[in-house]
Design an enzyme around this catalytic site. Sequence first.
Site, PDB file in Angstrom:
ATOM      1  N   HIS A   1      47.668  41.811  33.140  1.00 57.04           N
ATOM      2  CA  HIS A   1      47.698  42.098  31.697  1.00 57.04           C
ATOM      3  C   HIS A   1      48.980  41.536  31.078  1.00 57.04           C
ATOM      4  CE1 HIS A   1      44.192  44.651  31.184  1.00 57.04           C
ATOM      5  NE2 HIS A   1      44.578  45.536  32.073  1.00 57.04           N
TER       6      HIS A   1
ATOM      7  N   HIS B   1      47.456  44.409  38.921  1.00 60.07           N
ATOM      8  CA  HIS B   1      46.538  44.598  37.803  1.00 60.07           C
ATOM      9  C   HIS B   1      47.310  44.571  36.469  1.00 60.07           C
ATOM     10  CE1 HIS B   1      42.868  46.311  35.849  1.00 60.07           C
ATOM     11  NE2 HIS B   1      43.768  46.827  35.034  1.00 60.07           N
ATOM     12  N   GLU B   2      48.331  45.425  36.372  1.00 59.42           N
ATOM     13  CA  GLU B   2      49.100  45.480  35.120  1.00 59.42           C
ATOM     14  C   GLU B   2      49.872  44.178  34.925  1.00 59.42           C
ATOM     15  OE1 GLU B   2      48.257  47.817  33.219  1.00 59.42           O
ATOM     16  OE2 GLU B   2      47.293  49.101  34.714  1.00 59.42           O
TER      17      GLU B   2
ATOM     18  N   GLU C   1      41.194  42.483  30.123  1.00 60.13           N
ATOM     19  CA  GLU C   1      40.842  42.990  31.454  1.00 60.13           C
ATOM     20  C   GLU C   1      40.511  41.842  32.409  1.00 60.13           C
ATOM     21  OE1 GLU C   1      41.223  46.120  32.155  1.00 60.13           O
ATOM     22  OE2 GLU C   1      40.092  46.487  34.000  1.00 60.13           O
TER      23      GLU C   1
END
Lengths: 498, 498
Positions: free
Chosen positions: A266, A262-263, A292
Site C-alpha cells: 500500500h 502487505h502494508e 489493495e
Amino acid sequence: MSDAYRKLIPRLQQLYRLGGAMSLLGWDQEVAMPPGGARTRAGHRGALAGIVHEKLVAPELGSLLDDLAPAMEELDQIARANVREVMRMRRRAVRLPADLVREQAEAAAMAHGEWVSARRDDDWNRFSPYLHRLVALKQQEASFLAIGDEPYDSLLDDYEPGARTATLLPVFAALRRALTDLLDRLGDRLAENGSILSGTFDISRQDDLNRRVLTAIGFDFDQGRLDSSAHPFTESMGCGDVRITTRYSTDSPLSGLFSSLHEGGHALYEQGLPSDHRDTPVCQPVSLGIHESQSRLWENFVGRSRAFCRWLAPMLREVFPTHLDELTVDDLYRAVNVIAPNPIRIEADEVSYNLHIILRLEIERAMISGELACDDVPALWRQKAREYLQLSITDDRTGALQDIHWCTGSFGYFPTYTLGNLYAAMFWQTVRRDLPDIDLDLAAGRFGDLLGWLRRVIHSRGSMLTAGDLCREVTGEDLDAAPFIAYLEGKYEELCGT
Amino acid sequence: MSDAYRKLIPRLQQLYRLGGAMSLLGWDQEVAMPPGGARTRAGHRGALAGIVHEKLVAPELGSLLDDLAPAMEELDQIARANVREVMRMRRRAVRLPADLVREQAEAAAMAHGEWVSARRDDDWNRFSPYLHRLVALKQQEASFLAIGDEPYDSLLDDYEPGARTATLLPVFAALRRALTDLLDRLGDRLAENGSILSGTFDISRQDDLNRRVLTAIGFDFDQGRLDSSAHPFTESMGCGDVRITTRYSTDSPLSGLFSSLHEGGHALYEQGLPSDHRDTPVCQPVSLGIHESQSRLWENFVGRSRAFCRWLAPMLREVFPTHLDELTVDDLYRAVNVIAPNPIRIEADEVSYNLHIILRLEIERAMISGELACDDVPALWRQKAREYLQLSITDDRTGALQDIHWCTGSFGYFPTYTLGNLYAAMFWQTVRRDLPDIDLDLAAGRFGDLLGWLRRVIHSRGSMLTAGDLCREVTGEDLDAAPFIAYLEGKYEELCGT
C-alpha cells in the site's frame, strides 16, 4: 489553463491539506493517542469533517464546476481528472443531507460499542437492532445518491468509483466456482501447520528484519514510518509522509513480516503517486481495489513466491540462528502457502480468502436490497460458510460478528478486497511478460525493476485514469478472474506435486 | 443564557477543536514526522490556520459579539470570560491584514534557514538583514494592533494578555539589581560541577525513572504521553490528551529528569483545566507567564528543594546502583543548585537565568522601537552580558545567535519566562503559608496536597480571570519581584553556610 480551473486549484489544495490533517488524526488515534483523548479526538475529527463538507457544498465551488462542465474537452488529461473527481466528491456532499450524515455517525458510534460486547458474548441478537438501524440509514443514503442500477451500487461507488454490482457479479461467480472447486481438489494436502517456524521470536529482531525487508522492496523511511498497532494499516498524510503499522507476534516472525509486506505494498503505491500534482485529486489513489492490488501483489504474488523465499530464508536463518538455522527454502515456501480454511477472514489462506468476501458481498447486498432481515444473517452466514468454505460454524463470534465493517457503516467495502486480488493477478501476469527475469530478481533481492514498472504504469498515474481504464491500459483486458484462478491453480498444483 | 451567547458556543468549540488538531500537527512534527513530510506538513498547518482566520473574521461572529458587547454585565463569569477572550482573538485577526500575516510567515521561513547556517558559522551579518525584515514586519504588526502605550505592548500582549511594558519595567529593574548583587556576593562559591553524578546512565532506566517521578507528582499517563525530542516541550491536544517531551543525556540523569519536571509542571496545569468548559476559552491556560509559573514551580521550587532531594536521592541510588550508590541528599542538593553563569540561556542557573531574559527584553524592545539597528545587536549583547552576567562573550553563536525566538518572529515572548519565575515565587510563598507541612510532604514523595492546592486556586480557573487578577486573587498581591528575590537569597545563603 481556463480561468475557472485556475481558481479551482487552491480550493482542491485546501481540501486535500485538510484531508491530510484528518489522516494524521486517524493515524495518531491508533498509534499514539492516550486513552483519555478519545472524546477530544472525536471533536477534532468532527470539526475537520464539518469544514471539508462546508467547502465541498460551497456555492462558489458549484459555480466553478458549472463553468467547467461544458468545457471539459478543452482541459488536458490532468485537469479533466481533477474536475471529474471533485465533481464526484461534491455530488456526494450535496446529495446527502447533513442530518443523515449526522445520524449515520451517531448510529455507527452506538453500534460499535454494542458490536464489541455482542462479539465478546457471542450474542447476535444484541447487535441485530443496531445493524438494522445502520442498514436503514444506508438504504436512505443509496436512495439520495441514486448511483448506478441498484441501491448497492451507490455504496460500492464510494470505495470503488465507477464499479457496478452487475459487472462484478459474473466475475465473482466464476471466481467462486473455481475456488470451491480448487478447495475440493486440494483437500487437506497442504494443511500442515508450519511448525518448522515455532519458538519465541524476539520482537526487536523482528522489527529490524521488517525494516530490512521494507527497505529492500523500496519503502523510503525518509518519507514514512513503521510502527506497531492492534490492527495493521497504512495512512498517508500526503506526499513525503506515508506511514504503515504492523503487528508482531512472538510466536512467529511471519505474521508481522507479511503484514509489513502487505502494508508496504500500500505504502509503495502512496509513495509513488505523482507529487507534481500534490494536494489535488490526480495525486490520490484511484480506488480501494487498485490500492489493495498493490498490497496483495507484494504480500502474495511476491512474498509467497518460491523466488522470494529463496531470498528470505537465509535472512531468517541469520536473524534467528537459534530457532531457524535449519530452515530450507522449501520449508519456508510451504509454511507461507498452507491451505487450511479458517472461519476468520483475516487469517484465511489465498484460496479461501475471496470466498469469505463473496459470502459477505452476497449477504450485505441482500440486506441493502431489503431481501434479508438482519435477524436472519447468522443462519445464512453458516449456510454459505458450509457451502463455499466447507466450514461448520457454530458461534457468531467466529461468524457474522467477526468483522468491524458493518458496525462502522462500511457497506460496499468488502468487494474491494477481492477486486484487489483480481487486479493484482492481472498486473502480475503482465509483469511476468514485461520482466522475464522477475524470478531471478526476486531470488536475489533485486526489487528495483518491479517497483520501477509499478511506478511507471500504476503509481505515477494516480487518479488520472479510472480504475477500469487503468486496468485496461496496463493489461489490455477488462476485469477478469481468470488470471487469478490460473495463478492459484498453477501454484497449488505445483505445491502438491501434481 | 442569552440567545447570542448560545449561538456563540458552537463557534468557539469549532475554533478550539481546529486548534487541537493544529496542536497535533505541531507535536507530530517534532516527535514522529519523517523528514520528507516537512513540505506537506507546512500545507496542513497553513490550511488549518487559514480556516481558523476565516472563522475568526467571519461577519457572523462579529454580529454575535456586537450583540453581546453591551450586555456583558448580564453574563455570568464563565460566559464573560469566554466573550472577552474571543473578542481579543477576533480583534487580532481583524486588525492584521492577511498580506502582513503571509509576509511574516514567509519572512520567518526564510529567516529560519539563515539563522541555522549563521549560527553554525558564527556569522551575524548573514542573519542581520533577515532579522531586519522580521523586525520591520513586527513594527507594522504593532501599529495595526495598537495595543497599550508603546509598540512592544502589542507584541507582548499576544503572549501575556493584559501585560504592559511600563508595568513590567520597574519590577524587572528591581530584579536585575538584586540578581547582579546576589551573583557578586556568591562569586564562585557554588560553582562546583556536580561531578558526583558522572558516568554513563542507561537511557531506558532514565526513562523508567522519569515515568515514576511524573506519576508521583500527578501526571496522568492515561491522559497524556512522555516522548523524546530535540527540544523538550508540552503540547495539549485538548482535554484528556496532554503530551510532554524530554531529552535524555547519557552523561547525567538530571538533565532529562529536570526537563521532565519542567514540562510535567506545564502538563499538570493543562490536565487540571476546567474540562466542564472544554473547547471554549475558559478551559485554556490564561497566559504564558502563568503557564511558566507552573513549570518553574515544579522544576525549581519543588525539584531543587532540599526536601525533594531527600525523596529523590534514594530513588537515584536504587535506579543507578553502580554509579550512585554513595549519593547523599546533600550531594544531590548541591549538584542541582550549582551557580555558574553560562552564556547559554537554557543552561543557566536559577540566579542568572532572569538576567538572560532581561538582556533580551531590553534588546528586542529597542529593536521594535527603532532605537537599535539589527547590525548593532551583537555589540550591545556582549556589553550587557559583561555588565549583568560577568560573562565575556566572544562569539555570537553563544551570544545573540543562540535562541530560535527572533527568527520565528516571536518578539515579546522572552519576558513571559521571567514572569513565570516571579509568579511561581509568589505562588510558592502562598503555598508555604497554606500548606505548612509542605517540606515533610515533598521529602516523603507526597505531592497530592500541593497538586490539589494548585488545581483549586490556579488550574481549575483556566482563563476565568486574567493573569493579573489571578495573581491578586491567589496571593493578595500585584506582580512583585520581592518573593523571588527573597527565595533565592534565602536558599543560596543557606547553601553557602552564611
